[in-house]
Design an enzyme around this catalytic site. Structure first.
Site, PDB file in Angstrom:
ATOM      1  N   ARG A 108       0.824  -1.236   0.000  1.00 38.61           N
ATOM      2  CA  ARG A 108       0.000   0.000   0.000  1.00 38.61           C
ATOM      3  C   ARG A 108       0.837   1.256   0.000  1.00 38.61           C
ATOM      4  O   ARG A 108       0.459   2.285   0.546  1.00 38.61           O
ATOM      5  CB  ARG A 108      -0.969   0.023   1.179  1.00 38.61           C
ATOM      6  CG  ARG A 108      -2.004  -1.100   1.136  1.00 38.61           C
ATOM      7  CD  ARG A 108      -3.251  -0.791   1.924  1.00 38.61           C
ATOM      8  NE  ARG A 108      -4.126  -1.944   1.972  1.00 38.61           N
ATOM      9  CZ  ARG A 108      -4.121  -2.844   2.943  1.00 38.61           C
ATOM     10  NH1 ARG A 108      -3.285  -2.691   3.953  1.00 38.61           N
ATOM     11  NH2 ARG A 108      -4.934  -3.866   2.911  1.00 38.61           N
ATOM     12  N   HIS A 121      -1.136  11.100 -28.698  1.00 41.18           N
ATOM     13  CA  HIS A 121      -1.546   9.768 -28.235  1.00 41.18           C
ATOM     14  C   HIS A 121      -2.352   9.039 -29.306  1.00 41.18           C
ATOM     15  O   HIS A 121      -2.231   7.822 -29.465  1.00 41.18           O
ATOM     16  CB  HIS A 121      -2.395   9.882 -26.962  1.00 41.18           C
ATOM     17  CG  HIS A 121      -1.590  10.157 -25.730  1.00 41.18           C
ATOM     18  ND1 HIS A 121      -2.142  10.694 -24.591  1.00 41.18           N
ATOM     19  CD2 HIS A 121      -0.284   9.961 -25.463  1.00 41.18           C
ATOM     20  CE1 HIS A 121      -1.192  10.827 -23.679  1.00 41.18           C
ATOM     21  NE2 HIS A 121      -0.056  10.393 -24.179  1.00 41.18           N
ATOM     22  N   GLU A 170       9.613  17.536 -25.766  1.00 35.89           N
ATOM     23  CA  GLU A 170       8.977  17.919 -24.491  1.00 35.89           C
ATOM     24  C   GLU A 170       9.648  19.167 -23.898  1.00 35.89           C
ATOM     25  O   GLU A 170       9.017  19.946 -23.198  1.00 35.89           O
ATOM     26  CB  GLU A 170       9.034  16.756 -23.489  1.00 35.89           C
ATOM     27  CG  GLU A 170       8.309  15.486 -23.929  1.00 35.89           C
ATOM     28  CD  GLU A 170       6.792  15.512 -23.676  1.00 35.89           C
ATOM     29  OE1 GLU A 170       6.274  16.511 -23.141  1.00 35.89           O
ATOM     30  OE2 GLU A 170       6.137  14.503 -24.029  1.00 35.89           O
ATOM     31  N   LYS A 204       3.135  11.020 -12.001  1.00 35.18           N
ATOM     32  CA  LYS A 204       2.209  10.188 -12.786  1.00 35.18           C
ATOM     33  C   LYS A 204       2.879   8.844 -13.034  1.00 35.18           C
ATOM     34  O   LYS A 204       4.020   8.785 -13.508  1.00 35.18           O
ATOM     35  CB  LYS A 204       1.914  10.837 -14.133  1.00 35.18           C
ATOM     36  CG  LYS A 204       0.817  11.871 -14.093  1.00 35.18           C
ATOM     37  CD  LYS A 204       0.378  12.173 -15.522  1.00 35.18           C
ATOM     38  CE  LYS A 204      -0.682  13.233 -15.566  1.00 35.18           C
ATOM     39  NZ  LYS A 204      -1.089  13.524 -16.958  1.00 35.18           N
ATOM     40  N   ARG A 224      -2.748  21.649 -14.740  1.00 34.96           N
ATOM     41  CA  ARG A 224      -1.762  20.636 -15.131  1.00 34.96           C
ATOM     42  C   ARG A 224      -2.034  20.095 -16.528  1.00 34.96           C
ATOM     43  O   ARG A 224      -1.138  19.621 -17.209  1.00 34.96           O
ATOM     44  CB  ARG A 224      -1.729  19.487 -14.112  1.00 34.96           C
ATOM     45  CG  ARG A 224      -0.689  18.426 -14.461  1.00 34.96           C
ATOM     46  CD  ARG A 224      -0.358  17.505 -13.303  1.00 34.96           C
ATOM     47  NE  ARG A 224       0.598  16.482 -13.708  1.00 34.96           N
ATOM     48  CZ  ARG A 224       1.259  15.695 -12.881  1.00 34.96           C
ATOM     49  NH1 ARG A 224       1.080  15.811 -11.589  1.00 34.96           N
ATOM     50  NH2 ARG A 224       2.104  14.786 -13.319  1.00 34.96           N
ATOM     51  N   GLU A 273      -3.988  16.957 -11.675  1.00 34.59           N
ATOM     52  CA  GLU A 273      -4.558  17.294 -12.972  1.00 34.59           C
ATOM     53  C   GLU A 273      -6.043  17.585 -12.908  1.00 34.59           C
ATOM     54  O   GLU A 273      -6.838  17.063 -13.681  1.00 34.59           O
ATOM     55  CB  GLU A 273      -4.270  16.169 -13.982  1.00 34.59           C
ATOM     56  CG  GLU A 273      -4.425  16.655 -15.410  1.00 34.59           C
ATOM     57  CD  GLU A 273      -3.881  15.674 -16.443  1.00 34.59           C
ATOM     58  OE1 GLU A 273      -2.982  14.909 -16.109  1.00 34.59           O
ATOM     59  OE2 GLU A 273      -4.368  15.717 -17.571  1.00 34.59           O
ATOM     60  N   HIS A 317       7.000   8.429 -28.575  1.00 35.65           N
ATOM     61  CA  HIS A 317       6.120   9.386 -27.914  1.00 35.65           C
ATOM     62  C   HIS A 317       6.438  10.845 -28.273  1.00 35.65           C
ATOM     63  O   HIS A 317       5.559  11.610 -28.674  1.00 35.65           O
ATOM     64  CB  HIS A 317       6.208   9.168 -26.398  1.00 35.65           C
ATOM     65  CG  HIS A 317       5.386  10.131 -25.597  1.00 35.65           C
ATOM     66  ND1 HIS A 317       4.003  10.114 -25.602  1.00 35.65           N
ATOM     67  CD2 HIS A 317       5.752  11.158 -24.786  1.00 35.65           C
ATOM     68  CE1 HIS A 317       3.548  11.079 -24.814  1.00 35.65           C
ATOM     69  NE2 HIS A 317       4.583  11.729 -24.306  1.00 35.65           N
ATOM     70  N   ASN A 336      -0.320  18.703 -21.332  1.00 35.52           N
ATOM     71  CA  ASN A 336      -0.749  17.804 -22.399  1.00 35.52           C
ATOM     72  C   ASN A 336      -0.758  18.481 -23.761  1.00 35.52           C
ATOM     73  O   ASN A 336      -1.259  17.904 -24.731  1.00 35.52           O
ATOM     74  CB  ASN A 336      -2.139  17.244 -22.088  1.00 35.52           C
ATOM     75  CG  ASN A 336      -2.115  16.317 -20.899  1.00 35.52           C
ATOM     76  OD1 ASN A 336      -1.198  15.510 -20.758  1.00 35.52           O
ATOM     77  ND2 ASN A 336      -3.093  16.445 -20.028  1.00 35.52           N
ATOM     78  N   HIS A 390      -0.481  16.452 -26.788  1.00 36.15           N
ATOM     79  CA  HIS A 390      -0.555  15.040 -26.402  1.00 36.15           C
ATOM     80  C   HIS A 390      -1.837  14.349 -26.830  1.00 36.15           C
ATOM     81  O   HIS A 390      -1.842  13.133 -27.013  1.00 36.15           O
ATOM     82  CB  HIS A 390      -0.383  14.894 -24.885  1.00 36.15           C
ATOM     83  CG  HIS A 390       1.052  14.985 -24.449  1.00 36.15           C
ATOM     84  ND1 HIS A 390       1.842  16.093 -24.675  1.00 36.15           N
ATOM     85  CD2 HIS A 390       1.869  14.086 -23.824  1.00 36.15           C
ATOM     86  CE1 HIS A 390       3.060  15.888 -24.188  1.00 36.15           C
ATOM     87  NE2 HIS A 390       3.103  14.681 -23.670  1.00 36.15           N
ATOM     88  N   LYS A 417       7.861  22.234 -15.086  1.00 34.91           N
ATOM     89  CA  LYS A 417       6.922  21.158 -14.750  1.00 34.91           C
ATOM     90  C   LYS A 417       6.591  21.191 -13.264  1.00 34.91           C
ATOM     91  O   LYS A 417       5.434  21.041 -12.863  1.00 34.91           O
ATOM     92  CB  LYS A 417       7.485  19.787 -15.132  1.00 34.91           C
ATOM     93  CG  LYS A 417       6.517  18.662 -14.762  1.00 34.91           C
ATOM     94  CD  LYS A 417       6.517  17.497 -15.700  1.00 34.91           C
ATOM     95  CE  LYS A 417       5.403  16.520 -15.333  1.00 34.91           C
ATOM     96  NZ  LYS A 417       5.448  15.289 -16.106  1.00 34.91           N
TER      97      LYS A 417
END
Lengths: 374, 374
Positions: A127, A257, A191, A149, A246, A242, A272, A250, A253, A232
């Site tokens: 956990r 994607h 990026e 993330k 945030r 997000e 990517h 993207n 993106h 960032k």
């Protein structure tokens, strides 16, 4: 090449989840001493892939051994295919077999795939365990290793399973980029450019002037990485999960994607950062089409990305990206969809991106139809 | 049986993760209206097991349909075996196939296994979705549905993979316990007794006097469940992630988990609450042996648990629990081990449990050797 100096430190301020990013040449060789100082008594599992292991695992292991730290190593296959339940389960099993306890740490030595996988593993074993990011690709150093993330892919799309789990330390050794193939260095650079395009036109202009030195490994490389991490970190600090701003990260993106999905994540066809490069150009063109920005900005973005050798057009993707219907399905399955409306990152110009939540599917479809017909 | 009344509400105060527990008879029939009021516009995935589905799924689905809510149902096999990566992956796939978005909710309709699985799924799909617990066993209503612990098992032990993820609502329909087999009702009752033993001797005395009515389904049942939830909520509020006092909730669990492991989680031999019942008696006996508590308290605890039909001795476990070495290995792999020392819940007497972090392996071994020789 520069002489070794003290690392540049970028703090990420997140209350009790705050941590530091250390950036500098040859940091891996001193990693053991750094860890011993920061996490007294802890044991480690180093998780990496076969490719990265070949170049850097001995250096890291030597440094852990020298610092008298207990550790185990787990090596997985390289590539996006490892962001799967199967590899996740293998890593979990390795960590538990090594009898690591809740106070011990995992080390992610590798690019974005390893960082995402290991961060996710750390988030769910017992956990929640702590972990250290040691990113070895430019993409990972400026983006995926910062912000917490983590996740894996499913047949429904990329990163649809995961969680937010912040590392306890990021250690970015810029010398590891010397072993990166040029195509992946370029992809990571997309990026870096993104941070300029979002809200820092001056940084974008600096990149236009200094990109050669960044690629060659001069001092500008550390500067560019530190500036990216600061940008960032600033966004993550105000919107860790997000809920709002945030989403700016993207930029490029959502289209990117969709192209990656169309290519079945086949890195031979598209990686990517290349998808993001094309996606950023499209985001500027789409904004211009909606009369939000000048078409000149889209052209300037495309020119800079092309100058470093990045693709900027859908037609640059070998094998194509399928039909508009295919792309629309990907875009709508993307996790940035809210109640059937699209959250899109648009722009008023270079350095002036914003979150738009009123983009309609018809607008996107018409734009993509024109692009694919072009 | 009592006439339907307004549900008893127990708040769980956890800042932006606060939620309510609703407790009452026949709440499932009104669940749809309750959800529609609390989560406007959301869609649902109901996840349950075959046994629970047979008794309660139609009631819930009828209520969702009546409230005009969009939903899908996912039914898995009953039993601890479903707390696996394999079933997790199936549920994740079902949720993504239903195209649920980040603002939608999962519903866990079932006992502890379903609650742990669904809570974990909710925690990792799209990096975190909301979920509702609808516990249908006494164990789940008084323990596992409250507090946000979620997870699955691995070959290394129980609940070694998971996370803390709080539900958005808990809806405990006490009428569902009428369909529970008596053995599982007794097992859940062990956790109710635990709350008295931890810090509420008066509640333990009340249970000694009222257990018959609780088992029969009278008003004392709702009272006992609400008191248990309040006790658990109070502990979770001050220690959400088990950094300290929350460990008190593990009274009887370190021994209990070792017995469950020894029985390969075979419910024919031992279910969780039975392991806890024996474990609680042992925790009192072990405390008496360490001169911390009177042996009379251990005897009184054993007498009450025996009065409702729960096992209280290791020898009550059919097939035995293996050797002391086996048990010691289980105990040391348990996640409550810190740096080789055992965190154990001991007691100064009924209602006076405390967290001891200085128990040595030798003390545990000597105690278990005597018990197994007895």
């Amino acid at each position: 090449m520069t002489a070794p100096t003290a690392p540049t430190v970028v703090p990420v301020a997140l209350a009790d989840r705050s941590y530091e990013i250390l950036i500098g040449r040859d940091l891996l060789a001193g990693a053991g001493a750094e860890l011993a100082r920061r996490f007294p008594g802890a044991r480690y599992a180093v998780i990496t892939d076969e490719t990265v292991a070949e170049h850097h695992l001995d250096t890291l292991i030597g440094s852990l051994t020298e610092a008298d730290l207990g550790f185990t190593s787990i090596v997985v296959s390289p590539g996006e295919g490892s962001k799967s339940f199967e590899t996740l389960e293998d890593i979990v099993d390795g960590v538990l077999s090594a009898r690591l306890e809740r106070g011990d740490l995992l080390i992610a030595l590798g690019g974005g795939v390893i960082g995402d996988l290991v961060g996710f593993t750390a988030g769910i074993v017992r956990r929640g365990m702590r972990f250290v990011q040691m990113p070895t690709s430019l993409l990972a150093q400026v983006d995926s290793s910062v912000g917490g993330k983590t996740g894996i892919n499913t047949r429904h799309g990329k990163n649809l399973v995961g969680l937010f789990h912040q590392p306890s330390l990021v250690l970015a050794d810029t010398a590891t980029l010397d072993t990166l193939d040029p195509r992946h260095l370029r992809a990571g650079y997309a990026e870096v450019v993104k941070y300029g395009l979002i809200d820092d036109a001056a940084f974008f202009h600096w990149l236009e002037a200094n990109h050669a030195e960044i690629f060659a490994g001069g001092p500008a490389r550390i500067g560019a990485i530190a500036a990216s991490c600061r940008a960032k970190a600033a966004v993550v600090r105000v919107d860790e999960k997000e809920a709002g701003v945030r989403a700016l990260l993207n930029l490029g993106h959502t289209f990117g994607h969709a192209f990656e999905t169309a290519c079945d994540y086949d890195p031979e066809r598209l990686v990517h950062g290349e998808g993001v490069a094309i996606g950023m150009v499209l985001a500027h063109e789409f904004s211009a089409r909606l009369n939000l920005a000048s078409p000149d900005d889209a052209a300037r973005v495309a020119a800079h990305l092309a100058a470093v050798g990045l693709p900027t057009e859908i037609s640059d993707i070998p094998g194509g990206v399928g039909t508009v219907d295919d792309l629309m399905r990907s875009i709508f399955q993307d996790k940035k969809v809210k109640r059937g409306r699209l959250t899109f990152i648009l722009t008023h110009g270079i350095g002036e991106a914003f979150v738009a939540d009123d983009v309609t599917p018809d607008q996107v479809r018409a734009f993509l139809e024109d692009k694919l017909a072009a």
